[in-house]
Design a protein around this motif. Structure first.
Motif, PDB file in Angstrom:
ATOM      1  N   ASN A 127       2.320  -2.014 -10.486  1.00  9.36           N
ATOM      2  CA  ASN A 127       2.385  -1.069  -9.369  1.00  9.36           C
ATOM      3  C   ASN A 127       1.721   0.252  -9.751  1.00  9.36           C
ATOM      4  O   ASN A 127       1.000   0.849  -8.943  1.00  9.36           O
ATOM      5  N   ILE A 128       1.987   0.693 -10.971  1.00 10.41           N
ATOM      6  CA  ILE A 128       1.421   1.962 -11.439  1.00 10.41           C
ATOM      7  C   ILE A 128      -0.097   1.864 -11.550  1.00 10.41           C
ATOM      8  O   ILE A 128      -0.827   2.768 -11.128  1.00 10.41           O
ATOM      9  N   ALA A 129      -0.588   0.765 -12.102  1.00  7.85           N
ATOM     10  CA  ALA A 129      -2.033   0.578 -12.236  1.00  7.85           C
ATOM     11  C   ALA A 129      -2.714   0.544 -10.873  1.00  7.85           C
ATOM     12  O   ALA A 129      -3.769   1.159 -10.667  1.00  7.85           O
ATOM     13  N   ARG A 130      -2.115  -0.148  -9.905  1.00  9.82           N
ATOM     14  CA  ARG A 130      -2.702  -0.259  -8.562  1.00  9.82           C
ATOM     15  C   ARG A 130      -2.643   1.070  -7.814  1.00  9.82           C
ATOM     16  O   ARG A 130      -3.412   1.304  -6.895  1.00  9.82           O
ATOM     17  N   MET A 146       0.823  -1.200   0.000  1.00  5.67           N
ATOM     18  CA  MET A 146       0.000   0.000   0.000  1.00  5.67           C
ATOM     19  C   MET A 146       0.867   1.264   0.000  1.00  5.67           C
ATOM     20  O   MET A 146       0.594   2.213  -0.733  1.00  5.67           O
ATOM     21  N   LEU A 147       1.907   1.280   0.818  1.00  4.45           N
ATOM     22  CA  LEU A 147       2.786   2.440   0.875  1.00  4.45           C
ATOM     23  C   LEU A 147       3.456   2.700  -0.470  1.00  4.45           C
ATOM     24  O   LEU A 147       3.626   3.845  -0.888  1.00  4.45           O
ATOM     25  N   ARG A 148       3.838   1.625  -1.169  1.00  2.00           N
ATOM     26  CA  ARG A 148       4.446   1.785  -2.491  1.00  2.00           C
ATOM     27  C   ARG A 148       3.430   2.382  -3.467  1.00  2.00           C
ATOM     28  O   ARG A 148       3.771   3.275  -4.258  1.00  2.00           O
ATOM     29  N   THR A 157     -11.788   2.101  -3.005  1.00  2.00           N
ATOM     30  CA  THR A 157     -10.728   2.638  -2.136  1.00  2.00           C
ATOM     31  C   THR A 157     -10.540   4.130  -2.373  1.00  2.00           C
ATOM     32  O   THR A 157     -10.403   4.918  -1.432  1.00  2.00           O
ATOM     33  N   GLY A 158     -10.536   4.526  -3.634  1.00  2.00           N
ATOM     34  CA  GLY A 158     -10.401   5.946  -3.956  1.00  2.00           C
ATOM     35  C   GLY A 158     -11.550   6.769  -3.417  1.00  2.00           C
ATOM     36  O   GLY A 158     -11.356   7.890  -2.934  1.00  2.00           O
TER      37      GLY A 158
END
Length: 260
Positions: free
Chosen positions: A26-29, A1-3, A189-190
């Protein structure tokens, strides 16, 4: 999550965060935390706006400087999308040619018009909002500054909803990492980053109606572009996402002055 949070902030702002080994996944998430990056941008703008008014600047002068500040803070990332989209839509009637024009790094006459239009709308909205700030007192002023910061967060959530289940019309591109890749979990989440403001406003009917109206008006460009981009381009590109964000902010700030 932090990443994911770090990726979202570094992607949408100039805040320097050291990241290594970042993958397309990572970018998509990281899209789930776009509204958080929007809050950082919005709170920074609200703080700068308060300082400028306290220093004696007029609302209009402060608004111009805030628009410039946001462009610097975001590296003009989404303004470039506005220019490319306007150039593409104005440059041809063929979807493939439009996409080719949008891919070109040069900015044409339509692109310049698009950037000028969105900057004028944002300046008008912020100027009117800051004028209200000077007129109102105490807690009401705080509410207006919260709304100023709320709009950039909503506009970045709007980008997520636009990318969700949309088609990407090119073989590759930056937008491909988001378009069609965002899940319902990330959308939810957003939205959690927006929920506190909507929930706080529910304590008073008139305030809740106003905040809800600002929320939906900010979302309007993403609703409209989802339909038009698929019709005219065959899908949603990164430029379309950026344009939705920019015009969402412009309309959102104007809506604050209309409904409050």
């Amino acid at each position: 999550m932090l990443r994911s949070i770090a990726v979202a902030i570094s992607f949408l702002t100039i805040i320097p965060l050291k990241l290594t080994g970042v993958t397309p996944e990572n970018i998509a998430r990281s899209a789930a935390f776009f509204p958080l990056a929007g809050w950082i941008i919005g709170i920074s703008m609200a703080g700068c706006g308060w300082l400028m008014l306290a220093a004696g600047l007029t609302p209009f002068a402060a608004a111009v400087l805030l628009v410039a500040f946001e462009a610097w803070l975001t590296r003009g990332l989404h303004l470039d999308g506005v220019a490319d989209l306007f150039d593409g839509m104005g440059g041809s009637y063929d979807a493939e040619k439009r996409l080719a024009i949008m891919k070109d790094s040069a900015t044409g006459a339509f692109g310049v018009v698009g950037i000028v239009l969105v900057l004028l709308l944002k300046t008008a909205g912020l100027s009117s909002l800051l004028t209200l700030v000077q007129t109102w007192q105490d807690f009401s002023t705080f509410v207006l500054f919260i709304c100023l910061a709320f709009v950039p967060a909503v506009s970045r959530w709007a980008m997520m909803t636009l990318a969700w289940k949309s088609l990407y019309p090119r073989q590759k591109g930056t937008g491909q990492m988001f378009v069609g890749q965002i899940t319902v979990q990330e959308i939810f989440t957003g939205f959690l980053f927006l929920l506190p403001v909507l929930a706080a406003g529910s304590s008073q009917t008139s305030t809740f109606i106003a905040i809800t109206a600002v929320f939906y008006v900010t979302m309007v460009p993403s609703f409209w572009l989802r339909y038009r981009a698929h019709e005219l381009l065959g899908g949603v590109t990164g430029d379309v996402l950026g344009a939705a964000c920019e015009f969402g902010e412009a309309l959102g700030w104007l809506a604050v002055t209309l409904f409050f």
